[in-house]
Scaffold this active site. Sequence first.
Site, PDB file in Angstrom:
ATOM      1  N   LYS A  47      12.787   0.572  -2.161  1.00  0.00           N
ATOM      2  CA  LYS A  47      14.036   0.394  -1.421  1.00  0.00           C
ATOM      3  C   LYS A  47      13.992   0.993  -0.022  1.00  0.00           C
ATOM      4  O   LYS A  47      14.769   0.587   0.861  1.00  0.00           O
ATOM      5  CB  LYS A  47      15.193   1.011  -2.204  1.00  0.00           C
ATOM      6  CG  LYS A  47      15.564   0.291  -3.489  1.00  0.00           C
ATOM      7  CD  LYS A  47      16.314  -0.989  -3.206  1.00  0.00           C
ATOM      8  CE  LYS A  47      16.915  -1.583  -4.468  1.00  0.00           C
ATOM      9  NZ  LYS A  47      17.715  -2.801  -4.192  1.00  0.00           N
ATOM     10  N   SER A  92       7.770  -0.474  -9.044  1.00  0.00           N
ATOM     11  CA  SER A  92       8.765  -0.407  -7.973  1.00  0.00           C
ATOM     12  C   SER A  92       9.426   0.947  -7.767  1.00  0.00           C
ATOM     13  O   SER A  92       9.947   1.208  -6.682  1.00  0.00           O
ATOM     14  CB  SER A  92       9.856  -1.455  -8.224  1.00  0.00           C
ATOM     15  OG  SER A  92      10.399  -1.299  -9.530  1.00  0.00           O
TER      16      SER A  92
END
Length: 334
Positions: A56, A309
Amino acid sequence: MSASLPVTIEDIEAAGRRISGHVIATPLVASASLSKLCGVPVSLKLEHHQSTGSFKLRGATNAVLSLTTEERARGVIAASTGNHGRALAHAAKAEGAVATICMSQLVPTNKVTEIRRLGADVRIFGNSQDEAQEEVERLVAERGLVMVPPFDHPAIVAGQGTLGLEIATQMPDVAMVLVPISGGGLAAGVAAAIKARRPAVRVVGLTMERGAAMKASLAAGKPVLIEEQPSLADSLGGGIGLDNRVTFQMCRELLDDIILLTEAEIAAGMRHSYRQEREIVEGAAAVGIAALLAGKIKDIGGPIAVILSGRNVDMDLHLSVMNGETDPFREGVA
């Protein structure tokens, strides 16, 4: 690939130049165990090694750096399941801006604590990402804050797409990329980058069975509301927004498939990551490994890149999964 997509390879390349020096180019490392299992080279993209613990940071940094001085002075705001909030708080602080992060009561405490540590104004509101978004919209109208959405924003998608550019460079013979999917910011950006550089590569989204918003929306042919439920893959929770302007179209046009995982399969992916790869990841990051272990990836035609991730997992929860728990959120347990 359609020329009318809201985010292009040129946008992603520009994002790469913009965020250079603010994020790291994460390693892509071979997995001997998964390569043996699949019969083709399998490599893990260690995106959880970013300073905020997830991919992110790419999108949030690109979005903040794309704002004008006046917009940064007003302050930024977003709804988040945790990782976007942490990334936005970090990126805003680095540029002298104030971040307000709205989260539902489903967001794990460890993620809330870390966002507060970064100096953000944290608001806990409602029982879903959609309800947290309602609070965002109220504060935007009331205070004039600048909304930086977690996924449905061109600058966010372009920033996440830089991860795809790295994979294409690091693994020129890649045949398939496995990417976690929630609102679609990462999947859309990675798919746009990969297919621009390597059009024949298959890009497959992975998510949990409980509340697979993008999967349900693509099946319906339009964004739909789904019930958000507790899951080991909490970062993949939330809807895609009924007025989705970017990621729904891109995922519809660019993704080759979306595969759903059970909680037990996600737990197995987390355990494999820790025991075999020596990597601590959250449930959302383990879905690619989980799909390979479960035999859910078909038509494997060559080397595979699996995106890990994020690592921002509650460590007590991680310990329980390592000790054999397969579904800590089933009724009567959590």
